[in-house]
Design an enzyme around this catalytic site. Structure first.
Site, PDB file in Angstrom:
ATOM      1  NE  ARG A 120      -7.117  -0.329  21.153  1.00  0.00           N
ATOM      2  CZ  ARG A 120      -6.918  -0.781  22.382  1.00  0.00           C
ATOM      3  NH1 ARG A 120      -5.959  -0.244  23.116  1.00  0.00           N
ATOM      4  NH2 ARG A 120      -7.660  -1.742  22.880  1.00  0.00           N
ATOM      5  CE  LYS A 142      -5.970   1.751  -1.736  1.00  0.00           C
ATOM      6  NZ  LYS A 142      -6.208   1.156  -3.064  1.00  0.00           N
ATOM      7  CD  GLU A 184       0.967   0.924  -9.889  1.00  0.00           C
ATOM      8  OE1 GLU A 184       0.194   1.888 -10.110  1.00  0.00           O
ATOM      9  OE2 GLU A 184       0.581  -0.178  -9.481  1.00  0.00           O
ATOM     10  CE  LYS A 226      -1.268   6.185  -4.086  1.00  0.00           C
ATOM     11  NZ  LYS A 226      -0.702   4.870  -3.783  1.00  0.00           N
ATOM     12  CD  GLU A 236      -9.616   2.367  -3.546  1.00  0.00           C
ATOM     13  OE1 GLU A 236     -10.222   1.356  -3.868  1.00  0.00           O
ATOM     14  OE2 GLU A 236      -8.383   2.424  -3.448  1.00  0.00           O
ATOM     15  NE  ARG A 240      -5.786   5.926  -2.117  1.00  0.00           N
ATOM     16  CZ  ARG A 240      -5.090   5.838  -1.009  1.00  0.00           C
ATOM     17  NH1 ARG A 240      -5.523   6.397   0.099  1.00  0.00           N
ATOM     18  NH2 ARG A 240      -3.936   5.208  -0.980  1.00  0.00           N
ATOM     19  CG  ASN A 244      -7.948   0.836  -7.691  1.00  0.00           C
ATOM     20  OD1 ASN A 244      -6.897   0.508  -7.184  1.00  0.00           O
ATOM     21  ND2 ASN A 244      -8.985   1.240  -6.978  1.00  0.00           N
ATOM     22  CG  HIS A 247      -4.336  -1.569  -9.929  1.00  0.00           C
ATOM     23  ND1 HIS A 247      -3.868  -0.618 -10.812  1.00  0.00           N
ATOM     24  CD2 HIS A 247      -3.390  -1.673  -8.953  1.00  0.00           C
ATOM     25  CE1 HIS A 247      -2.694  -0.169 -10.373  1.00  0.00           C
ATOM     26  NE2 HIS A 247      -2.389  -0.795  -9.261  1.00  0.00           N
ATOM     27  CG  HIS A 251      -4.976  -6.387  -7.868  1.00  0.00           C
ATOM     28  ND1 HIS A 251      -5.679  -5.506  -7.069  1.00  0.00           N
ATOM     29  CD2 HIS A 251      -3.682  -6.011  -7.769  1.00  0.00           C
ATOM     30  CE1 HIS A 251      -4.833  -4.639  -6.527  1.00  0.00           C
ATOM     31  NE2 HIS A 251      -3.620  -4.925  -6.938  1.00  0.00           N
ATOM     32  CG  HIS A 263       1.593  -4.710  -8.450  1.00  0.00           C
ATOM     33  ND1 HIS A 263       0.288  -5.130  -8.263  1.00  0.00           N
ATOM     34  CD2 HIS A 263       1.549  -3.343  -8.490  1.00  0.00           C
ATOM     35  CE1 HIS A 263      -0.501  -4.058  -8.202  1.00  0.00           C
ATOM     36  NE2 HIS A 263       0.240  -2.982  -8.333  1.00  0.00           N
TER      37      HIS A 263
END
Length: 359
Positions: A120, A142, A184, A226, A236, A240, A244, A247, A251, A263
Site C-alpha cells: 500500500r 503520476k 515538453e 510544472k 488533475e 492541472r 495536457n 496530448h 496520445h 512521446h
C-alpha cells in the site's frame, strides 16, 4: 546543487538539480528511511549509470538491490510491475524500504506504480535520466502503465519523496530523444510563460550543445512551472489539465502508430493540432501558429505526420482519459503563454485539423 520544493503539505518534496551523481546517496540518506533500497532501471540506463549509483548508495550505508526492465513503451505493462513485486518480496523489502527509479519516463511510471501499490505504498525516489522525464514525468506523482492498447489506463497518483536530477545524463541520449524531451519543455512555455518560449527560441544552439548552466536553468524552470500547476491541482481535477496541451491528439497518434514515434514527437504534432484548432476557431492569428511551428522545427521536432490514418486517430481520441460523458475536452491556446480548456463536439473541425496534420 539547486533545490526546488514542490509544496503539497504533508506530501511536499524537494527536487535537487545538479551535474553529477556525487550527492545522490547522501541526499536519499537525508530521508531517514530504512536501509534497504532497490534501484529499478532499464537495460540501456543500467549500462551507463547503475554502477555509479549503487556505489553512491552503498557508501552511505544502504543495502542495495537492482531490478532491470526491458526498455520501451511497449513494455510499460502490468507484467513489468509484477516483475518488480516479485523482486521486492524476494529481498524482503518492507514499508520502510525505498524504491529508486533510475531512468526515463517509462521506468518512472512503472516503478512509481509498483511503489504506490506494494504494501500500500513504500518510499519512492525519482532519478530521471532523460530530458522528457527531467522536464515533466518525474514531477507531479503520476504513475501507471498502458493496458490493452490504451496509454496510462491503469495507474495512481503517488508523489515521490524526492527527485534527483543530474542534467548531464541527457548527454548520453540519442539526438532524437533529446528533441522529443524538448517538446515538453516547449509546452511548459506555451501554457504559462511567453518569456520562457522566447528564451527557448533564441537559445536553441546552446541547449542542443548541452551547455551545463543552460541545462540547469531549463530543469529549474520546468520543475517550477510544472510544480506551480501541481501545487494548485494535484490530482488533475481542473487546472492541472492545462499540462495536457498537445496530448489529446498526441496520445492518440502515439497509440495508433503503435509507439513507433516517441512521446515528445507525438506531443509536438498534437501541439500544432491544438494551435490549428484555435486558429480555425478565430482565437489566434495564423502568425502565432507559424511561430510555434518554427520553434518546434528548430529543435527538429515533427509538425505533421504525412499519411497518418485520420479515422483511426479520430476514434482513438475518444479513449482519452480527458473524455467525460462522451464530451471531448481540449486544452487550447489563447496566445503563447496562456491556454484554456474547452469541449469540442464539432467533428468536421476536428477532422479538418487531423487531415491537415496528415499532409
Amino acid at each position: 546543487m539547486i533545490k526546488h520544493t514542490i509544496n503539497l503539505k504533508e506530501r511536499s518534496y524537494p527536487i535537487y538539480i545538479t551535474t553529477s551523481f556525487q550527492e545522490l546517496g547522501r541526499t536519499v540518506l537525508s530521508l531517514r528511511t530504512g536501509k534497504k533500497l532497490i534501484i529499478v532501471t532499464d537495460q540501456n540506463v543500467d549500462r551507463l549509470y547503475s554502477e555509479e549509483c549503487v556505489k553512491e548508495f552503498e557508501e552511505n550505508g544502504f543495502e542495495v538491490y537492482k531490478h532491470v526492465l526491458v526498455p520501451g513503451e511497449e513494455h510499460k505493462t502490468l507484467d513489468a510491475v509484477y516483475g518488480i513485486y516479485k523482486k521486492l518480496i524476494e529481498h524482503k523489502l518492507d514499508r520502510s524500504s525505498t524504491l529508486v527509479a533510475l531512468g526515463g519516463g517509462v521506468v518512472g511510471d512503472i516503478s512509481g506504480f509498483a511503489a504506490a501499490t506494494y504494501m500500500r505504498g513504500i518510499n519512492f525516489v525519482q532519478v530521471p535520466t532523460t530530458l522528457l522525464s527531467q522536464a515533466d514525468s518525474s514531477v507531479g506523482g503520476k504513475t501507471g502503465v498502458d493496458f490493452d492498447g490504451h496509454k496510462n489506463a491503469v495507474g495512481a497518483f503517488y508523489q515521490p519523496k524526492l527527485v534527483f536530477i543530474n542534467v548531464n545524463t541527457i548527454k548520453s541520449l540519442p539526438k532524437r530523444e533529446v528533441s522529443a524531451g524538448l517538446a515538453e519543455v516547449i509546452k511548459h512555455g506555451l501554457i504559462m510563460d511567453e518569456e520562457y518560449c522566447d528564451y527557448l527560441n533564441y537559445n536553441a544552439q546552446k541547449i542542443l550543445a548541452f551547455d551545463e548552466n543552460v541545462l540547469q536553468y531549463l530543469a529549474k524552470k520546468n520543475v517550477s512551472i510544472k510544480g506551480q500547476v501541481v501545487e494548485q491541482d494535484e490530482k488533475e481535477n481542473d487546472l492541472r489539465a492545462i499540462l495536457n496541451l498537445g496530448h489529446t491528439i498526441g496520445h492518440a497518434i502515439e497509440t495508433v502508430q503503435n509507439f513507433t514515434l516517441l512521446h515528445g514527437e507525438c506531443v509536438a504534432i498534437g501541439i500544432v493540432g491544438a494551435f490549428k484548432l484555435s486558429y480555425y476557431m478565430n482565437i489566434l492569428p495564423e502568425t502565432v501558429l507559424e511561430q510555434v511551428k518554427s520553434i518546434l522545427l528548430k529543435y527538429e521536432l515533427p509538425v505533421s505526420l504525412p499519411g497518418m490514418d485520420v479515422e483511426k486517430v479520430y476514434k482513438q481520441i475518444y479513449h482519452d482519459k480527458k473524455v467525460k460523458d462522451s464530451q471531448l475536452k481540449f486544452v487550447l491556446p489563447k496566445r503563447i503563454g496562456e491556454v484554456f480548456q474547452c469541449t469540442i463536439d464539432d467533428t468536421a473541425l476536428l477532422k479538418r485539423v487531423l487531415n491537415d496534420l496528415a499532409k
